[in-house]
Write a protein that holds these residues in place. Sequence first.
Motif: not given
Length: 434
Positions: A60-67, A102-107, A130-134, A355-360
């Motif tokens: 399972x995953x427990x991630x919040x991905x901020x884009x 995984x939850x995606x938050x968009x700004x 602290x977004x992971x991707x743009x 299993x990570x929200x680090x950009x690299x």
Amino acid sequence: MSVIAKASAKRSARAAWTGIALAGVSALLLTACSSGETTEPTESDEAAASGDALPIEPGERDLTLKIGTILPQSGALAFLGPPEEAGVALAAQEINDADLGITVDVVYRDSGDTTTDTATVSVTDLLSQDVSGIVGAASSGVSKTVIDQIVAAGVVQFSPANTSADFTEYDDDNLYWRTAPSDTLQGEVLGNLIASDGNATLGMIVLNDPYGTGLAEFTKTAFEAAGGEVVAEELFNEGDSNFDSQIAGVTAANPDAIALITFDQAKIVTPALVGEGFPGDKLYFVDGNLADYSADFAPGLVTGAKGTLPGLDVSTLGDFTDNLLSIDDSLTDFSYAAESYDAVILLALAAYAANSTDGADIASYLQQVSGGSGDGEVVTTFADAAALLSEGEQIDYDGPSGPITFDEHGDPTEATIGIFQYLDDGTYERIGDG
């Protein structure tokens, strides 16, 4: 009439959306960092180079991905903003509704155009959150102004619409990706289309930025290879509002056809050209200005004019188009909506695989989840893809923008270029694929 450009990219059979292989896909080594220092290859670099896949951790995953997004809410490409932002919103909604860890938050932020520093301000704001991707920009010229800032922060930049060939070998630390094909393909299709329509000479009015000059170069190469001659090429700069000298220069050469490689400057240039006596049906538009002009042009002004735009036929995508309209029921133009949707889905799948929200970490799995490495199972929805990843299985995501299949430079190796023709009312319809 259809102009076809294909590459010999080896593919497994596709169960859903398909596309045409991108011409001339090259396999080049990753460049060293801009400081001139030699960097040791990472595990992901070695895996990509060898064709091997990185492992997928089951469970399972427990991630919040901020884009964040830098899509055009203003400026010369503002007409592309609504479909692109709708594509982003739809992808985020479907990922979150899947409830698979995984939850995606968009700004959402504006990119503006190159006449302003809007994109830099927006990127600075997004990085502070602290977004992971743009996702963005739409304009290649705008992306050129912020790519180094994004890469330096270790964040993924993912454009749904950049087509400049300059990005293929850009020194981006594996952090720049795009779902739009390089203009090497669109230029080839456009140049051959103009020649196949019986035009022997061509004039061009061209935006003087990486997008405009690059697309003009590839169009010219294809047109001349087909036996035509480019007799005039007039440049202008973003922010210009008077195009009298460009119009005079190109019409003085008396070309059979004129290609408008512009953004929304076409709203000014087109009526002026036709007003000078140039036939509207001998104009050719491109993705930067292929738009609904029913509210801008007199009926019949551009009847019969043609244009090109990357992407599959949205009318064949069924539920996808309906779902976009559930996000924004005012949409009449769907340009790059599918590419924006797929950008978010792929970012989420890569984060899920890592299993990570680090950009690299996300970047290290993007080629793999697209099917560019790993020989995974073809999937066409986020839910199906995430279910396989949670079992430690490899995937090959194909979305509404096409098979995608990234190469090691972050470019899609397969794409379709639509060919369109304008109707009496200033709207356009798809008449073929290239």
